[in-house]
Scaffold this motif. Structure first.
Motif, PDB file in Angstrom:
ATOM      1  N   PHE A  42      89.796  22.909   5.715  1.00 60.55           N
ATOM      2  CA  PHE A  42      90.066  21.756   4.852  1.00 60.55           C
ATOM      3  C   PHE A  42      91.098  20.816   5.459  1.00 60.55           C
ATOM      4  CE2 PHE A  42      87.997  24.434   1.684  1.00 60.55           C
ATOM      5  CZ  PHE A  42      87.103  23.519   1.172  1.00 60.55           C
ATOM      6  N   LEU A  43      92.082  21.334   6.179  1.00 61.35           N
ATOM      7  CA  LEU A  43      93.038  20.450   6.845  1.00 61.35           C
ATOM      8  C   LEU A  43      92.362  19.642   7.949  1.00 61.35           C
ATOM      9  CD1 LEU A  43      96.181  22.746   7.034  1.00 61.35           C
ATOM     10  CD2 LEU A  43      95.976  20.593   5.749  1.00 61.35           C
ATOM     11  N   ASP A  44      91.367  20.225   8.586  1.00 61.55           N
ATOM     12  CA  ASP A  44      90.678  19.549   9.674  1.00 61.55           C
ATOM     13  C   ASP A  44      89.610  18.573   9.189  1.00 61.55           C
ATOM     14  OD1 ASP A  44      90.033  19.057  12.450  1.00 61.55           O
ATOM     15  OD2 ASP A  44      88.286  20.359  12.186  1.00 61.55           O
ATOM     16  N   ARG A  45      88.784  18.984   8.241  1.00 61.62           N
ATOM     17  CA  ARG A  45      87.620  18.176   7.827  1.00 61.62           C
ATOM     18  C   ARG A  45      87.712  17.628   6.410  1.00 61.62           C
ATOM     19  NH1 ARG A  45      82.918  18.476  10.799  1.00 61.62           N
ATOM     20  NH2 ARG A  45      82.614  16.527   9.685  1.00 61.62           N
ATOM     21  N   GLY A  46      88.704  18.068   5.643  1.00 60.34           N
ATOM     22  CA  GLY A  46      88.804  17.657   4.246  1.00 60.34           C
ATOM     23  C   GLY A  46      89.189  16.200   4.072  1.00 60.34           C
ATOM     24  N   ALA A 116      96.455  16.519  -7.201  1.00 63.31           N
ATOM     25  CA  ALA A 116      96.013  16.184  -5.848  1.00 63.31           C
ATOM     26  C   ALA A 116      94.710  16.926  -5.566  1.00 63.31           C
ATOM     27  CB  ALA A 116      97.075  16.577  -4.823  1.00 63.31           C
ATOM     28  N   TYR A 117      93.824  16.276  -4.837  1.00 60.07           N
ATOM     29  CA  TYR A 117      92.520  16.845  -4.498  1.00 60.07           C
ATOM     30  C   TYR A 117      92.309  16.732  -2.996  1.00 60.07           C
ATOM     31  CZ  TYR A 117      91.271  16.487  -9.452  1.00 60.07           C
ATOM     32  OH  TYR A 117      91.220  16.627 -10.810  1.00 60.07           O
ATOM     33  N   LEU A 118      91.960  17.837  -2.340  1.00 58.14           N
ATOM     34  CA  LEU A 118      91.601  17.833  -0.924  1.00 58.14           C
ATOM     35  C   LEU A 118      90.345  18.674  -0.784  1.00 58.14           C
ATOM     36  CD1 LEU A 118      92.144  17.162   2.054  1.00 58.14           C
ATOM     37  CD2 LEU A 118      93.515  19.250   2.164  1.00 58.14           C
ATOM     38  N   GLY A 119      89.254  18.036  -0.436  1.00 61.53           N
ATOM     39  CA  GLY A 119      88.010  18.789  -0.370  1.00 61.53           C
ATOM     40  C   GLY A 119      86.988  18.161   0.542  1.00 61.53           C
ATOM     41  N   LEU A 120      85.826  18.775   0.521  1.00 60.00           N
ATOM     42  CA  LEU A 120      84.699  18.313   1.320  1.00 60.00           C
ATOM     43  C   LEU A 120      83.691  17.635   0.398  1.00 60.00           C
ATOM     44  CD1 LEU A 120      84.174  21.487   3.535  1.00 60.00           C
ATOM     45  CD2 LEU A 120      85.412  19.395   4.125  1.00 60.00           C
ATOM     46  N   PRO A 121      83.499  16.314   0.532  1.00 60.68           N
ATOM     47  CA  PRO A 121      82.482  15.618  -0.262  1.00 60.68           C
ATOM     48  C   PRO A 121      81.127  15.771   0.414  1.00 60.68           C
ATOM     49  CG  PRO A 121      83.664  14.037   1.072  1.00 60.68           C
ATOM     50  CD  PRO A 121      84.284  15.398   1.345  1.00 60.68           C
ATOM     51  N   LEU A 122      80.174  16.276  -0.307  1.00 60.09           N
ATOM     52  CA  LEU A 122      78.871  16.524   0.301  1.00 60.09           C
ATOM     53  C   LEU A 122      77.821  15.528  -0.159  1.00 60.09           C
ATOM     54  CD1 LEU A 122      80.300  19.497   0.090  1.00 60.09           C
ATOM     55  CD2 LEU A 122      78.163  20.050   1.188  1.00 60.09           C
ATOM     56  N   LYS A 123      76.960  15.185   0.777  1.00 61.21           N
ATOM     57  CA  LYS A 123      75.799  14.371   0.400  1.00 61.21           C
ATOM     58  C   LYS A 123      74.984  15.202  -0.572  1.00 61.21           C
ATOM     59  CE  LYS A 123      75.562  11.820   4.718  1.00 61.21           C
ATOM     60  NZ  LYS A 123      74.795  11.578   5.955  1.00 61.21           N
ATOM     61  N   THR A 124      74.454  14.565  -1.599  1.00 63.24           N
ATOM     62  CA  THR A 124      73.779  15.284  -2.673  1.00 63.24           C
ATOM     63  C   THR A 124      72.620  16.134  -2.161  1.00 63.24           C
ATOM     64  OG1 THR A 124      74.438  13.595  -4.245  1.00 63.24           O
ATOM     65  CG2 THR A 124      72.607  15.024  -4.892  1.00 63.24           C
ATOM     66  N   GLU A 125      71.777  15.570  -1.290  1.00 68.28           N
ATOM     67  CA  GLU A 125      70.626  16.343  -0.825  1.00 68.28           C
ATOM     68  C   GLU A 125      71.049  17.592  -0.066  1.00 68.28           C
ATOM     69  OE1 GLU A 125      71.495  13.033   1.515  1.00 68.28           O
ATOM     70  OE2 GLU A 125      71.232  12.717  -0.594  1.00 68.28           O
ATOM     71  N   ALA A 126      72.071  17.464   0.770  1.00 70.35           N
ATOM     72  CA  ALA A 126      72.559  18.617   1.535  1.00 70.35           C
ATOM     73  C   ALA A 126      73.153  19.666   0.607  1.00 70.35           C
ATOM     74  CB  ALA A 126      73.595  18.168   2.560  1.00 70.35           C
ATOM     75  N   MET A 127      73.940  19.223  -0.374  1.00 72.88           N
ATOM     76  CA  MET A 127      74.588  20.151  -1.298  1.00 72.88           C
ATOM     77  C   MET A 127      73.556  20.930  -2.110  1.00 72.88           C
ATOM     78  SD  MET A 127      75.552  20.795  -4.628  1.00 72.88           S
ATOM     79  CE  MET A 127      74.845  19.295  -5.219  1.00 72.88           C
ATOM     80  N   VAL A 128      72.565  20.237  -2.652  1.00 67.91           N
ATOM     81  CA  VAL A 128      71.552  20.915  -3.463  1.00 67.91           C
ATOM     82  C   VAL A 128      70.797  21.930  -2.623  1.00 67.91           C
ATOM     83  CG1 VAL A 128      69.398  20.584  -4.748  1.00 67.91           C
ATOM     84  CG2 VAL A 128      71.331  19.051  -5.152  1.00 67.91           C
ATOM     85  N   THR A 129      70.409  21.551  -1.421  1.00 70.03           N
ATOM     86  CA  THR A 129      69.690  22.472  -0.535  1.00 70.03           C
ATOM     87  C   THR A 129      70.531  23.715  -0.253  1.00 70.03           C
ATOM     88  OG1 THR A 129      68.487  20.651   0.493  1.00 70.03           O
ATOM     89  CG2 THR A 129      68.605  22.708   1.731  1.00 70.03           C
ATOM     90  N   LEU A 130      71.792  23.524   0.097  1.00 67.71           N
ATOM     91  CA  LEU A 130      72.667  24.657   0.414  1.00 67.71           C
ATOM     92  C   LEU A 130      72.890  25.554  -0.795  1.00 67.71           C
ATOM     93  CD1 LEU A 130      75.257  22.771   2.624  1.00 67.71           C
ATOM     94  CD2 LEU A 130      73.720  24.591   3.397  1.00 67.71           C
ATOM     95  N   MET A 131      73.128  24.954  -1.969  1.00 71.63           N
ATOM     96  CA  MET A 131      73.367  25.762  -3.171  1.00 71.63           C
ATOM     97  C   MET A 131      72.121  26.540  -3.576  1.00 71.63           C
ATOM     98  SD  MET A 131      75.730  23.532  -5.708  1.00 71.63           S
ATOM     99  CE  MET A 131      77.166  24.401  -6.254  1.00 71.63           C
ATOM    100  N   LEU A 132      70.967  25.931  -3.449  1.00 74.48           N
ATOM    101  CA  LEU A 132      69.733  26.629  -3.816  1.00 74.48           C
ATOM    102  C   LEU A 132      69.432  27.770  -2.848  1.00 74.48           C
ATOM    103  CD1 LEU A 132      67.455  23.648  -4.910  1.00 74.48           C
ATOM    104  CD2 LEU A 132      68.528  25.379  -6.372  1.00 74.48           C
ATOM    105  N   GLN A 133      69.779  27.608  -1.577  1.00 74.02           N
ATOM    106  CA  GLN A 133      69.557  28.668  -0.591  1.00 74.02           C
ATOM    107  C   GLN A 133      70.349  29.928  -0.916  1.00 74.02           C
ATOM    108  OE1 GLN A 133      70.632  26.968   3.172  1.00 74.02           O
ATOM    109  NE2 GLN A 133      68.650  25.993   3.471  1.00 74.02           N
ATOM    110  N   GLN A 134      71.576  29.764  -1.390  1.00 64.47           N
ATOM    111  CA  GLN A 134      72.423  30.937  -1.605  1.00 64.47           C
ATOM    112  C   GLN A 134      72.594  31.295  -3.074  1.00 64.47           C
ATOM    113  OE1 GLN A 134      75.825  29.684   0.614  1.00 64.47           O
ATOM    114  NE2 GLN A 134      76.810  28.753  -1.141  1.00 64.47           N
ATOM    115  N   ASN A 135      72.176  30.421  -3.991  1.00 60.54           N
ATOM    116  CA  ASN A 135      72.208  30.696  -5.423  1.00 60.54           C
ATOM    117  C   ASN A 135      73.611  31.019  -5.947  1.00 60.54           C
ATOM    118  OD1 ASN A 135      70.882  30.721  -7.867  1.00 60.54           O
ATOM    119  ND2 ASN A 135      70.542  32.928  -7.803  1.00 60.54           N
TER     120      ASN A 135
END
Length: 178
Positions: A42-46, A116-135
């Protein structure tokens, strides 16, 4: 704001993540691993997000349950799913939120907005695909690292997954992560 353009709660969050990174640096690290821990990732890519002035959720939940793939698919245009570390009322915690391209964090899962918020914002299509893969949630499931997290710690975040939203961690504050 300081010369590094961080609010006081953002500074607290960075300091906490640096301590986490230092603690993990004492442990054996696989030679093929890009990051030793999620704090380092998160410090590197967040990206930092500014708390919105008001909570945007419509219910009174206060258990800070995350956003699931079904609700993430229904995100209005211009909003992204983000997951990462937040500085809450007294301490840091892991949470998901809606992020705007302009860098605002919209709290939909907790009654109180974090400081304060520090996170990774994901493109919706990528996020849905990843979440569905691992449930399970994308990066943390009940405090446990998910398969996606383990892969990103080892190989880094794949190209094309992150949305262009929020403010990057200013150069100089993530020097422990080299």
């Amino acid at each position: 704001m300081t010369s590094l353009e961080l609010s006081e709660p953002e500074q607290w969050l960075v300091e906490f993540l640096h301590r986490e990174t230092q603690a993990h640096a004492q442990l054996p690290r696989p030679s093929d691993s890009r990051y030793s821990c999620t704090a380092e990732l998160f410090l590197d890519r967040g990206r930092f997000f500014t708390p919105a002035s008001a909570r945007t959720g419509t219910d009174d939940r206060h258990d800070c349950a995350g956003i699931d793939s079904t609700s993430a698919r229904a995100l209005p245009a211009g909003l992204f799913y983000a997951e990462g570390w937040v500085w809450g009322i007294r301490r840091p915690t892991i949470r998901s939120w809606r992020a705007t391209a302009g860098g605002m964090a919209q709290e939909v899962t907790c009654r109180r907005q974090a400081r304060a918020y520090l996170g990774l914002p994901l493109k919706t299509e990528a996020m849905v695909t990843l979440m569905l893969q691992q449930n399970v949630p994308l990066l943390h499931a009940d405090g446990m690292l998910t398969p996606t997290t383990l892969q990103w710690l080892r190989n880094g975040v794949p190209d094309g997954v992150l949305a262009d939203a929020g403010r990057p961690v200013p150069g100089g504050v993530n020097g422990l992560c080299s």
